[in-house]
Design a protein around this motif. Structure first.
Motif, short mmCIF file in Angstrom:
data_model
loop_
_atom_site.label_atom_id
_atom_site.label_comp_id
_atom_site.label_asym_id
_atom_site.label_seq_id
_atom_site.Cartn_x
_atom_site.Cartn_y
_atom_site.Cartn_z
N ASP A 66 -16.78 57.06 -2.56
CA ASP A 66 -15.76 58.07 -2.27
C ASP A 66 -14.85 57.63 -1.12
O ASP A 66 -13.62 57.78 -1.19
CB ASP A 66 -16.43 59.40 -1.90
CG ASP A 66 -17.13 60.04 -3.10
OD1 ASP A 66 -16.80 59.64 -4.24
OD2 ASP A 66 -17.99 60.90 -2.89
N GLU A 67 -15.46 57.09 -0.07
CA GLU A 67 -14.67 56.63 1.07
C GLU A 67 -13.72 55.51 0.69
O GLU A 67 -12.55 55.50 1.09
CB GLU A 67 -15.61 56.16 2.18
CG GLU A 67 -14.92 55.71 3.45
CD GLU A 67 -15.91 55.26 4.50
OE1 GLU A 67 -15.51 54.48 5.39
OE2 GLU A 67 -17.08 55.68 4.44
N SER A 105 -12.55 54.88 -2.36
CA SER A 105 -11.53 55.43 -3.25
C SER A 105 -10.43 56.13 -2.44
O SER A 105 -9.24 55.98 -2.74
CB SER A 105 -12.16 56.41 -4.24
OG SER A 105 -13.02 55.75 -5.13
N ASP A 106 -10.84 56.88 -1.41
CA ASP A 106 -9.86 57.55 -0.55
C ASP A 106 -8.96 56.52 0.14
O ASP A 106 -7.75 56.72 0.26
CB ASP A 106 -10.56 58.41 0.49
CG ASP A 106 -11.22 59.65 -0.12
OD1 ASP A 106 -10.87 59.99 -1.27
OD2 ASP A 106 -12.08 60.26 0.54
N HIS A 134 -6.50 55.10 -2.42
CA HIS A 134 -5.45 56.08 -2.69
C HIS A 134 -4.45 56.12 -1.53
O HIS A 134 -3.23 56.19 -1.74
CB HIS A 134 -6.06 57.47 -2.90
CG HIS A 134 -6.62 57.68 -4.27
ND1 HIS A 134 -5.87 57.56 -5.42
CD2 HIS A 134 -7.88 58.02 -4.66
CE1 HIS A 134 -6.61 57.82 -6.46
NE2 HIS A 134 -7.84 58.10 -6.05
#
Length: 201
Positions: A169-170, A172-173, A176
């Motif tokens: 998640d980190e 991917s953030d 992005h």
């Protein structure tokens, strides 16, 4: 150019240059020949045996094919020939000096063209040379990961990015936030065969 190609299989350009130096000593030369036919004859006679013993015949021939294609493209030999199917161009960013050559060799066996980079300057040089990039495989443990990811997104916006990270998640953030639109996050210890499938799939 030759040292850069071999560096993908040996783990570093420095190690690749050592192999080239061994071939030069074997051939009794101080430097590589300039002319195309003489250069290829030298490589087949003095470099290919060393490479085959070190990294295997299949990877050696893939590297030699890559070198010949690039050499002929630069000299204009192929300008009037029918274009060949282009190999998938893969950028490899990995701090593991042991695992990186294994990954590079697996990609070469899958008929990919592999370039290893360790710094933003090397990436900039790649872009300045007009090299194509289809897929970048980046390990988040590399010390220059952020600068390299920024450079990949900016200089090669159409390239797919596969990031090896255990913080999905980190990561991917982060991607992005950098403006990346084509990326995939996989666990750092994903098997090589699975990574190759992700690259070529």
């Amino acid at each position: 150019m030759l040292a850069t190609l071999l560096g993908s299989a040996y783990g570093s350009i420095e190690d690749a240059q050592t192999v080239i130096d061994r071939a030069l000593v074997d051939g009794g030369r101080a430097e590589l020949p300039d002319s195309g036919p003489e250069l290829l004859s030298f490589l087949r006679a003095h470099l290919v045996p060393i490479l085959s013993a070190d990294i295997g015949a299949r990877v050696t021939m893939a590297l030699l094919d890559d070198f010949i294609a690039k050499h002929e493209a630069r000299s204009g030999v192929r300008d009037k020939e029918a274009p060949e199917a282009r190999r998938l161009a893969v950028l490899l960013v990995d701090p593991d000096r042991v695992g990186r050559p294994a990954m590079a060799r697996a990609l070469l066996r899958a008929r990919c063209h592999v370039v290893v980079v360790d710094s933003a300057q090397q990436l900039e040089d790649l872009a300045a040379a007009g090299e194509a990039l289809d897929v970048a495989v980046v390990d988040v443990m590399h010390p220059a990961r952020l600068a390299l990811l920024v450079g990949i997104v900016e200089r090669f916006p159409l390239a797919r990015i596969i990031v090896r990270s255990d913080s999905g998640d980190e990561t991917s953030d982060l991607l992005h936030g950098l403006g990346a639109t084509r990326f995939q996050v996989v666990p750092r210890h994903t098997a090589v065969r699975v990574l190759v499938s992700a690259v070529t799939g």
